[in-house]
Motif scaffolding. Structure first.
Motif, mmCIF file in Angstrom:
data_model
loop_
_atom_site.group_PDB
_atom_site.id
_atom_site.type_symbol
_atom_site.label_atom_id
_atom_site.label_comp_id
_atom_site.label_asym_id
_atom_site.label_seq_id
_atom_site.Cartn_x
_atom_site.Cartn_y
_atom_site.Cartn_z
ATOM 1 N N ASP A 117 0.887 -1.173 0.000
ATOM 2 C CA ASP A 117 0.000 0.000 0.000
ATOM 3 C C ASP A 117 0.917 1.212 0.000
ATOM 4 N N ILE A 118 1.042 1.880 -1.149
ATOM 5 C CA ILE A 118 2.054 2.942 -1.260
ATOM 6 C C ILE A 118 1.697 4.191 -0.447
ATOM 7 N N TYR A 119 0.470 4.292 0.035
ATOM 8 C CA TYR A 119 0.099 5.490 0.801
ATOM 9 C C TYR A 119 0.098 5.274 2.318
ATOM 10 N N LYS A 120 0.238 4.030 2.749
ATOM 11 C CA LYS A 120 0.152 3.745 4.183
ATOM 12 C C LYS A 120 1.344 4.313 4.979
ATOM 13 N N PRO A 121 2.582 4.066 4.546
ATOM 14 C CA PRO A 121 3.700 4.566 5.367
ATOM 15 C C PRO A 121 3.673 6.083 5.581
ATOM 16 N N ALA A 122 3.351 6.842 4.551
ATOM 17 C CA ALA A 122 3.321 8.300 4.698
ATOM 18 C C ALA A 122 2.225 8.736 5.660
ATOM 19 N N ASN A 123 1.120 7.996 5.623
ATOM 20 C CA ASN A 123 -0.013 8.296 6.496
ATOM 21 C C ASN A 123 0.327 8.135 7.968
ATOM 22 N N GLU A 124 1.281 7.253 8.247
ATOM 23 C CA GLU A 124 1.647 6.959 9.636
ATOM 24 C C GLU A 124 2.637 7.979 10.205
ATOM 25 N N GLN A 125 3.177 8.857 9.379
ATOM 26 C CA GLN A 125 4.175 9.831 9.849
ATOM 27 C C GLN A 125 3.560 10.786 10.878
ATOM 28 N N PHE A 126 4.357 11.215 11.813
ATOM 29 C CA PHE A 126 3.952 12.194 12.824
ATOM 30 C C PHE A 126 2.637 11.780 13.495
ATOM 31 N N ALA A 127 2.667 10.557 14.025
ATOM 32 C CA ALA A 127 1.533 10.012 14.780
ATOM 33 C C ALA A 127 0.219 10.092 14.001
ATOM 34 N N VAL A 158 -0.650 15.601 -8.869
ATOM 35 C CA VAL A 158 0.230 16.208 -7.854
ATOM 36 C C VAL A 158 -0.165 15.713 -6.461
ATOM 37 N N SER A 159 -1.466 15.634 -6.196
ATOM 38 C CA SER A 159 -1.918 15.147 -4.883
ATOM 39 C C SER A 159 -1.451 13.712 -4.668
ATOM 40 N N ASN A 160 -1.659 12.871 -5.658
ATOM 41 C CA ASN A 160 -1.282 11.462 -5.501
ATOM 42 C C ASN A 160 0.230 11.274 -5.401
ATOM 43 N N ALA A 161 0.978 12.066 -6.154
ATOM 44 C CA ALA A 161 2.441 11.957 -6.102
ATOM 45 C C ALA A 161 2.959 12.444 -4.745
ATOM 46 N N THR A 162 2.332 13.466 -4.203
ATOM 47 C CA THR A 162 2.754 14.001 -2.904
ATOM 48 C C THR A 162 2.441 13.023 -1.776
ATOM 49 N N ARG A 163 1.254 12.423 -1.850
ATOM 50 C CA ARG A 163 0.804 11.532 -0.764
ATOM 51 C C ARG A 163 1.692 10.311 -0.576
ATOM 52 N N ILE A 164 2.556 10.001 -1.526
ATOM 53 C CA ILE A 164 3.475 8.863 -1.352
ATOM 54 C C ILE A 164 4.376 9.111 -0.138
ATOM 55 N N THR A 165 4.700 10.378 0.124
ATOM 56 C CA THR A 165 5.561 10.699 1.275
ATOM 57 C C THR A 165 4.928 11.678 2.262
ATOM 58 N N HIS A 166 3.985 12.482 1.815
ATOM 59 C CA HIS A 166 3.432 13.563 2.639
ATOM 60 C C HIS A 166 1.907 13.567 2.552
ATOM 61 N N THR A 167 1.232 13.314 3.674
ATOM 62 C CA THR A 167 -0.236 13.265 3.602
ATOM 63 C C THR A 167 -0.918 14.428 4.327
ATOM 64 N N HIS A 168 -0.162 15.254 5.030
ATOM 65 C CA HIS A 168 -0.782 16.414 5.685
ATOM 66 C C HIS A 168 -1.322 17.369 4.611
ATOM 67 N N LYS A 169 -2.505 17.909 4.903
ATOM 68 C CA LYS A 169 -3.156 18.819 3.958
ATOM 69 C C LYS A 169 -2.238 19.954 3.498
ATOM 70 N N ASN A 170 -1.471 20.506 4.419
ATOM 71 C CA ASN A 170 -0.595 21.625 4.032
ATOM 72 C C ASN A 170 0.516 21.192 3.075
ATOM 73 N N ALA A 171 0.968 19.950 3.207
ATOM 74 C CA ALA A 171 2.002 19.460 2.288
ATOM 75 C C ALA A 171 1.398 19.257 0.900
ATOM 76 N N ILE A 172 0.214 18.663 0.856
ATOM 77 C CA ILE A 172 -0.445 18.399 -0.437
ATOM 78 C C ILE A 172 -0.840 19.721 -1.103
ATOM 79 N N ASN A 173 -1.490 20.599 -0.346
ATOM 80 C CA ASN A 173 -1.932 21.856 -0.948
ATOM 81 C C ASN A 173 -0.760 22.752 -1.344
ATOM 82 N N GLY A 174 0.342 22.648 -0.614
ATOM 83 C CA GLY A 174 1.542 23.404 -0.982
ATOM 84 C C GLY A 174 2.112 22.910 -2.313
#
Ligand code: R7I
Ligand code: MG
Ligand code: MG
Ligand code: MG
Length: 348
Positions: A117-127, A158-174
């Motif tokens: 699941d390529i989106y799971k590890p990023a989702n777990e970052q920062f609790a 861009v959203s999907n490419a970002t979510r591989i490592t960064h799932t916080h809204k501010n990271a995606i929207n940035g």
């Protein structure tokens, strides 16, 4: 026309490379007026035909941008699992490129979970909050190029490419905002003067559709990027050139929210002369100005450079500057390869 667009593709990727390579030695610096004098001399020297110095190496910003570009040329249907594999392969083959402290955990998990699941590890970052670093935004330029004619496609990719490592809204929207800014630069005629207020108004209009309260939380500060964009307009309007004030208002650190708007500001501000930056070249001025703010200099200069290059095209870039960067030939080829993929599909 196609000749101009091709030059803009190269300019964009080369701008991101030059910003990264030239900004990296100053990462984390607090820029005093003495530091700005040193910076002016550094650029003067690098721009000189005769100057021979050690090659300036790129960092994680370029390492990951290369992966995004390669992913698009090798799998034009956009394959995010393939992109994730390229990130991981790149990191483990050259881990010492200055990656963010936490993103490396994502790479390790992706590898040990076999990209299940390529989106799971990023989702777990920062609790479970996900990272709000600028690591997604710093690598989006190839997506802005690839989707230059397809706005909705760009936002989604861009959203999907970002979510591989960064799932916080501010990271995606940035990352989304950075891609919008590059896309706007591609559409502008380099012979025209940019209307900076209009450029930012267009971004505000677009971000209005992105920063919606889709969770219905009705929280304050639910439109942080819009607020930063309004701050950019005020700063441009007031002609305020005080570095400390600009940093206080826009930021210069590794958070996406404190660096993407800053890069947009630097690009727009550098279209006209800036005190203590002596050059007539707007491309150089953009990157030198971004570095002169200190902080996350490689990333802010890289994001600024990708806008300046996408606006002005690669013919405008001083070739002596380019000569000092690692991988400059390769980056130019990557831009051409990306362009060729679009040509094959007749830019649809
Ligand atoms: O965002 P990321 O890929 O880092 C990119 C930056 C660029 O400047 C590169 O040039 C390189 O130097 O690093 O990497 P992350 O590890 O996801 O985020 C970077 C840092 O931001 C983290 O190590 C944290 O210090 C901080 N950070 C957060 N801190 C608290 N809470 C990011 N997200 C959070 C958070 O949610
Ligand atoms: Mg870096
Ligand atoms: Mg770093
Ligand atoms: Mg950085």
């Amino acid at each position: 026309d196609n000749i101009l667009l091709k030059s803009k593709f190269r300019g964009c990727l080369l701008g991101s490379l030059i910003g990264d390579c030239f900004g990296a030695p100053f990462e984390g610096d607090i820029m005093t007026s003495g530091g700005k004098v040193v910076l002016q001399k550094y650029f003067d020297k690098l721009e000189g035909a005769a100057f021979k110095g050690p090659i300036k190496t790129y960092t994680d910003d370029t390492a990951m941008t290369k992966c995004v570009a390669k992913s698009l040329t090798d799998k034009p249907a956009v394959d995010f699992k393939f992109m994730a594999r390229l990130f991981v392969k790149e990191y483990f083959s050259e881990p010492r490129r200055g990656y963010g402290k936490n993103v490396v955990d994502v790479f390790a998990k992706l590898r040990s979970n076999k990209f299940d699941d390529i989106y799971k590890p990023a989702n777990e970052q920062f609790a479970g909050m996900g990272s709000f670093g600028n690591g997604g935004a710093m690598r989006v330029s190839p997506l802005a190029l690839y989707f230059h004619n397809n706005y909705q496609g760009m936002i989604s990719a861009v959203s999907n490419a970002t979510r591989i490592t960064h799932t916080h809204k501010n990271a995606i929207n940035g990352a989304v905002l950075q891609s919008m800014a590059v896309q706007q630069c591609l559409k502008l005629d380099p012979a025209d003067k940019i209307d900076a207020q209009k450029f930012v108004n267009n971004l505000i209009e677009k971000m209005r559709m992105i920063e919606v309260d889709d969770e219905g939380l009705n929280i304050d500060n639910g439109t942080p990027y819009k607020e930063k964009l309004v701050d950019i307009q005020k700063l441009l309007d007031s002609g305020n050139d005080d570095t400390e004030e600009i940093i206080r208002i826009l930021g210069n650190d590794i958070f996406a929210l404190h660096s993407v708007p800053t890069a947009i500001f630097c690009f727009l501000r550098a279209q006209t002369p800036i005190p203590r930056i002596t050059t007539d070249n707007r491309f150089r001025r953009s990157i030198q100005y971004a570095i002169s703010l200190g902080g996350d200099t490689d990333t802010i200069a890289s994001m600024t450079g990708s806008m300046a290059g996408a606006f002005l095209g690669d013919d405008y870039i001083n070739k002596h500057l380019l000569r000092h960067c690692e991988f400059q030939k390769g980056m130019s080829e990557m831009a051409d390869n990306l362009f060729a993929v679009l040509e094959d599909t007749n830019f649809t």
